[in-house]
Design a protein around this motif. Structure first.
Motif, PDB file in Angstrom:
ATOM      1  N   GLU A  43     -13.476 -36.023 -13.690  1.00 48.04           N
ATOM      2  CA  GLU A  43     -13.351 -37.462 -13.437  1.00 48.04           C
ATOM      3  C   GLU A  43     -14.406 -38.248 -14.204  1.00 48.04           C
ATOM      4  N   ASP A  44     -15.618 -37.717 -14.285  1.00 51.12           N
ATOM      5  CA  ASP A  44     -16.662 -38.371 -15.077  1.00 51.12           C
ATOM      6  C   ASP A  44     -16.263 -38.407 -16.553  1.00 51.12           C
ATOM      7  N   ALA A  45     -15.697 -37.307 -17.029  1.00 53.12           N
ATOM      8  CA  ALA A  45     -15.265 -37.245 -18.428  1.00 53.12           C
ATOM      9  C   ALA A  45     -14.125 -38.230 -18.695  1.00 53.12           C
ATOM     10  N   ALA A  46     -13.192 -38.335 -17.756  1.00 51.49           N
ATOM     11  CA  ALA A  46     -12.086 -39.287 -17.922  1.00 51.49           C
ATOM     12  C   ALA A  46     -12.616 -40.712 -17.999  1.00 51.49           C
ATOM     13  N   SER A  47     -13.581 -41.019 -17.167  1.00 47.27           N
ATOM     14  CA  SER A  47     -14.189 -42.342 -17.187  1.00 47.27           C
ATOM     15  C   SER A  47     -14.892 -42.591 -18.523  1.00 47.27           C
ATOM     16  N   ALA A  48     -15.563 -41.580 -19.043  1.00 40.72           N
ATOM     17  CA  ALA A  48     -16.255 -41.719 -20.328  1.00 40.72           C
ATOM     18  C   ALA A  48     -15.269 -41.999 -21.455  1.00 40.72           C
ATOM     19  N   VAL A  49     -14.151 -41.293 -21.456  1.00 39.76           N
ATOM     20  CA  VAL A  49     -13.137 -41.489 -22.492  1.00 39.76           C
ATOM     21  C   VAL A  49     -12.543 -42.892 -22.388  1.00 39.76           C
ATOM     22  N   GLU A  50     -12.248 -43.327 -21.180  1.00 32.88           N
ATOM     23  CA  GLU A  50     -11.691 -44.673 -20.992  1.00 32.88           C
ATOM     24  C   GLU A  50     -12.693 -45.751 -21.407  1.00 32.88           C
ATOM     25  N   THR A  51     -13.955 -45.531 -21.104  1.00 31.71           N
ATOM     26  CA  THR A  51     -14.993 -46.482 -21.508  1.00 31.71           C
ATOM     27  C   THR A  51     -15.078 -46.568 -23.031  1.00 31.71           C
ATOM     28  N   CYS A  52     -14.974 -45.445 -23.692  1.00 29.46           N
ATOM     29  CA  CYS A  52     -15.014 -45.438 -25.159  1.00 29.46           C
ATOM     30  C   CYS A  52     -13.821 -46.195 -25.734  1.00 29.46           C
ATOM     31  N   ASP A  53     -12.645 -45.982 -25.172  1.00 28.86           N
ATOM     32  CA  ASP A  53     -11.461 -46.676 -25.668  1.00 28.86           C
ATOM     33  C   ASP A  53     -11.593 -48.187 -25.454  1.00 28.86           C
ATOM     34  N   LEU A  54     -12.090 -48.579 -24.311  1.00 27.27           N
ATOM     35  CA  LEU A  54     -12.329 -49.992 -24.035  1.00 27.27           C
ATOM     36  C   LEU A  54     -13.352 -50.572 -25.013  1.00 27.27           C
ATOM     37  N   THR A  55     -14.401 -49.820 -25.282  1.00 26.75           N
ATOM     38  CA  THR A  55     -15.438 -50.256 -26.212  1.00 26.75           C
ATOM     39  C   THR A  55     -14.860 -50.478 -27.606  1.00 26.75           C
ATOM     40  N   LEU A  56     -14.017 -49.543 -28.055  1.00 30.00           N
ATOM     41  CA  LEU A  56     -13.392 -49.707 -29.370  1.00 30.00           C
ATOM     42  C   LEU A  56     -12.522 -50.953 -29.414  1.00 30.00           C
ATOM     43  N   GLY A  57     -11.755 -51.173 -28.357  1.00 25.12           N
ATOM     44  CA  GLY A  57     -10.901 -52.353 -28.301  1.00 25.12           C
ATOM     45  C   GLY A  57     -11.697 -53.641 -28.383  1.00 25.12           C
ATOM     46  N   LEU A  58     -12.804 -53.692 -27.671  1.00 20.89           N
ATOM     47  CA  LEU A  58     -13.656 -54.883 -27.699  1.00 20.89           C
ATOM     48  C   LEU A  58     -14.310 -55.073 -29.068  1.00 20.89           C
ATOM     49  N   LEU A  59     -14.651 -53.974 -29.718  1.00 18.82           N
ATOM     50  CA  LEU A  59     -15.242 -54.071 -31.046  1.00 18.82           C
ATOM     51  C   LEU A  59     -14.224 -54.606 -32.056  1.00 18.82           C
ATOM     52  N   VAL A  60     -13.004 -54.093 -31.997  1.00 18.92           N
ATOM     53  CA  VAL A  60     -11.957 -54.552 -32.909  1.00 18.92           C
ATOM     54  C   VAL A  60     -11.674 -56.033 -32.691  1.00 18.92           C
ATOM     55  N   GLN A  61     -11.748 -56.472 -31.445  1.00 17.75           N
ATOM     56  CA  GLN A  61     -11.517 -57.893 -31.133  1.00 17.75           C
ATOM     57  C   GLN A  61     -12.752 -58.750 -31.433  1.00 17.75           C
TER      58      GLN A  61
END
Length: 157
Positions: A43-61
């Motif tokens: 569950e911690d790993a899933a949260s880390a992956v989701e956080t990374c994806d969110l971070t990439l999205g915010l960077l692209v925007q």
């Protein structure tokens, strides 16, 4: 010359230390403890992956700077390291051995995807390539997330 009583006390002390040391090194061994450890790490790993994806999205925007995104990704790498460490020191019962192997594989995929994302953010993989390249990195993160979900399913309730 050492007396027999002294030898027995010394041997008893060494035996007690050995038992205590063995207990400390084995980690959770019951099904419930191992299941909880596996689930928590995944569950911690899933949260880390989701956080990374969110971070990439915010960077692209352009809602984050590359420096902030890099820091966020580095934090998630640390989360994945902790999850991996928790599972590599876990000694599960036999029925959860395959689940632990799957979890470790999923964590490996997640770590690779997050490291790839961090390289992209820092420009090593062509951050200037824009959203197309970000989509590839995001896809790797999604694949890692699916592997984590599959590993969680193996652990069961």
């Amino acid at each position: 010359m050492i007396s027999v009583v002294t030898r027995r006390r010394a041997l008893a002390g060494l035996f007690a230390i050995g038992i205590a040391g063995a207990s400390a090194c084995t980690g959770p061994t019951t099904h419930g403890q191992a299941s909880t450890a596996l689930t928590g790490a995944l569950e911690d790993a899933a949260s880390a992956v989701e956080t990374c994806d969110l971070t990439l999205g915010l960077l692209v925007q352009r809602r984050l700077t590359a420096a902030v995104a890099d820091t966020a990704l580095l934090d998630q790498i640390r989360v994945l390291e902790e999850s991996t460490s928790a599972l590599t020191t876990l000694v599960p019962p036999a029925e959860l051995g395959q689940a632990r192997s799957s979890a470790l594989s999923a964590l490996g995929a997640a770590s690779a995807a997050v490291v790839e994302a961090r390289a992209w953010v820092s420009g090593e993989l062509g951050a200037a390539d824009g959203p197309g390249a970000a989509a590839e990195v995001s896809e790797a993160l999604a694949d890692a997330g699916e592997q984590i979900d599959d590993a969680l399913a193996q652990v069961g309730p």
